[in-house]
Design an enzyme around this catalytic site. Structure first.
Site, mmCIF file in Angstrom:
data_model
loop_
_atom_site.group_PDB
_atom_site.id
_atom_site.type_symbol
_atom_site.label_atom_id
_atom_site.label_comp_id
_atom_site.label_asym_id
_atom_site.label_seq_id
_atom_site.Cartn_x
_atom_site.Cartn_y
_atom_site.Cartn_z
ATOM 1 N N GLY A 43 -21.287 37.109 -64.172
ATOM 2 C CA GLY A 43 -21.862 38.544 -64.451
ATOM 3 C C GLY A 43 -22.868 39.695 -65.089
ATOM 4 O O GLY A 43 -23.120 40.665 -65.125
ATOM 5 N N ASP A 99 -22.037 41.436 -69.798
ATOM 6 C CA ASP A 99 -21.598 42.226 -69.213
ATOM 7 C C ASP A 99 -20.831 43.746 -69.347
ATOM 8 O O ASP A 99 -20.657 45.125 -69.627
ATOM 9 C CB ASP A 99 -20.900 41.931 -67.540
ATOM 10 C CG ASP A 99 -20.258 41.475 -67.768
ATOM 11 O OD1 ASP A 99 -19.473 41.171 -68.316
ATOM 12 O OD2 ASP A 99 -19.766 41.078 -66.565
ATOM 13 N N ASP A 102 -14.174 42.660 -72.506
ATOM 14 C CA ASP A 102 -12.964 43.637 -72.932
ATOM 15 C C ASP A 102 -12.003 43.007 -74.001
ATOM 16 O O ASP A 102 -12.245 43.884 -74.797
ATOM 17 C CB ASP A 102 -12.354 43.273 -71.072
ATOM 18 C CG ASP A 102 -11.025 43.377 -70.636
ATOM 19 O OD1 ASP A 102 -10.618 44.606 -70.258
ATOM 20 O OD2 ASP A 102 -10.355 42.864 -69.995
ATOM 21 N N LYS A 130 -15.289 47.636 -72.975
ATOM 22 C CA LYS A 130 -13.386 48.401 -72.891
ATOM 23 C C LYS A 130 -12.906 48.861 -74.791
ATOM 24 O O LYS A 130 -11.589 48.006 -74.949
ATOM 25 C CB LYS A 130 -12.650 48.110 -72.028
ATOM 26 C CG LYS A 130 -13.247 48.867 -70.495
ATOM 27 C CD LYS A 130 -12.100 47.753 -69.777
ATOM 28 C CE LYS A 130 -12.478 47.031 -67.972
ATOM 29 N NZ LYS A 130 -11.312 46.654 -67.558
ATOM 30 N N PHE A 151 -10.964 49.360 -64.475
ATOM 31 C CA PHE A 151 -11.190 47.620 -63.630
ATOM 32 C C PHE A 151 -12.784 48.477 -63.103
ATOM 33 O O PHE A 151 -12.176 48.951 -61.662
ATOM 34 C CB PHE A 151 -10.224 46.991 -63.114
ATOM 35 C CG PHE A 151 -11.193 45.534 -62.928
ATOM 36 C CD1 PHE A 151 -10.677 45.094 -64.273
ATOM 37 C CD2 PHE A 151 -12.041 45.339 -61.950
ATOM 38 C CE1 PHE A 151 -11.222 43.501 -63.560
ATOM 39 C CE2 PHE A 151 -12.589 43.242 -61.490
ATOM 40 C CZ PHE A 151 -12.220 42.516 -62.693
ATOM 41 N N VAL A 152 -13.647 48.214 -63.715
ATOM 42 C CA VAL A 152 -15.066 47.748 -62.669
ATOM 43 C C VAL A 152 -15.532 47.307 -62.417
ATOM 44 O O VAL A 152 -15.934 46.172 -62.737
ATOM 45 C CB VAL A 152 -16.070 49.239 -63.835
ATOM 46 C CG1 VAL A 152 -15.334 50.393 -64.275
ATOM 47 C CG2 VAL A 152 -16.532 47.862 -64.838
ATOM 48 N N ARG A 164 -21.240 41.843 -56.814
ATOM 49 C CA ARG A 164 -22.270 41.852 -58.263
ATOM 50 C C ARG A 164 -24.109 42.506 -57.144
ATOM 51 O O ARG A 164 -24.171 43.623 -58.649
ATOM 52 C CB ARG A 164 -22.538 40.697 -58.396
ATOM 53 C CG ARG A 164 -21.394 39.787 -58.839
ATOM 54 C CD ARG A 164 -21.464 38.772 -58.877
ATOM 55 N NE ARG A 164 -20.171 37.461 -59.449
ATOM 56 C CZ ARG A 164 -19.771 37.683 -60.719
ATOM 57 N NH1 ARG A 164 -20.278 38.004 -61.713
ATOM 58 N NH2 ARG A 164 -19.020 35.972 -60.352
#
Ligand code: IMP
Ligand code: MG
Length: 174
Positions: A43, A99, A102, A130, A151-152, A164
């Site tokens: 990521g 990246d 969460d 987040k 969700f991104v 990606r």
């Protein structure tokens, strides 16, 4: 996916601008230190590439692959090391780059893992945070953008290993 339906959350120029500011802060904080940038694959590969080019300090870069997601949107809570840190990081000031934070489970695991390997210091740097999703008490040391619980994908982030390569961050809607 229809390009027109993409709901852009953070565009390319905003990402670029914010990375410059964060990289400047990192440059200042790591003056005279032994910086080792540990990039979490897959990521953070694009974020890392852009970030390190804005850091004006001598540094080493290594990559580590962890997995806790499979193809789900929710973390399984179990972090596996799929590819280990390629260097002896004893005595290095490690900056873990990911990246997104969460639940915090991945970053918390990697921070402890790095400490166990004898690093002098460990800090975290993420493109996205987040905070509302956190399951552990953890705050990134450097963060480019805080986002809501959506969700991104794009700019390294994936859904089902796609998107990606999209140069901006957008809301994933099925
Ligand atoms: P955590 O362990 O729950 O903090 O999750 C961290 C990892 O989950 C990140 O490195 C991402 O790979 C993935 N992840 C979390 N949220 C998203 C998202 O909104 N889009 C894509 N990947 C995500
Ligand atoms: Mg990840």
């Amino acid at each position: 996916m229809d390009e027109n339906k993409r709901n852009v959350l953070i565009d390319e120029s905003s990402i670029k601008e914010r990375i410059k500011i964060v990289a400047k802060e990192i440059t200042k904080d790591y003056k005279g230190k032994k910086l080792y940038v540990l990039s979490l694959l897959r990521g953070s590969f694009i974020f890392t590439a852009d970030l390190v080019r804005e850091i004006d300090e001598k540094l080493k870069i290594g990559f580590m692959t962890t997995s806790s997601y499979g193809h789900n949107e929710e973390s399984s809570g179990i972090v596996k090391v799929l590819n280990d840190i390629p260097d002896d990081i004893t005595g290095y000031d490690v900056l873990v780059v990911d990246d997104i934070i969460d639940s915090g489970i991945t970053m918390n695991f990697v921070i402890n893992y790095v400490k166990e390997r004898g690093a002098s210091s460990v800090k975290s740097c993420v493109l996205l945070d987040k905070p509302s999703r956190r399951k552990l008490d953890l705050k990134p040391d450097y963060c480019c953008f805080e986002i809501d619980d959506v969700f991104v994908v794009g700019y390294g982030l994936n859904y089902g290993d796609h998107y990606r390569n999209v140069p901006y961050v957008f809301n994933w809607e099925k």
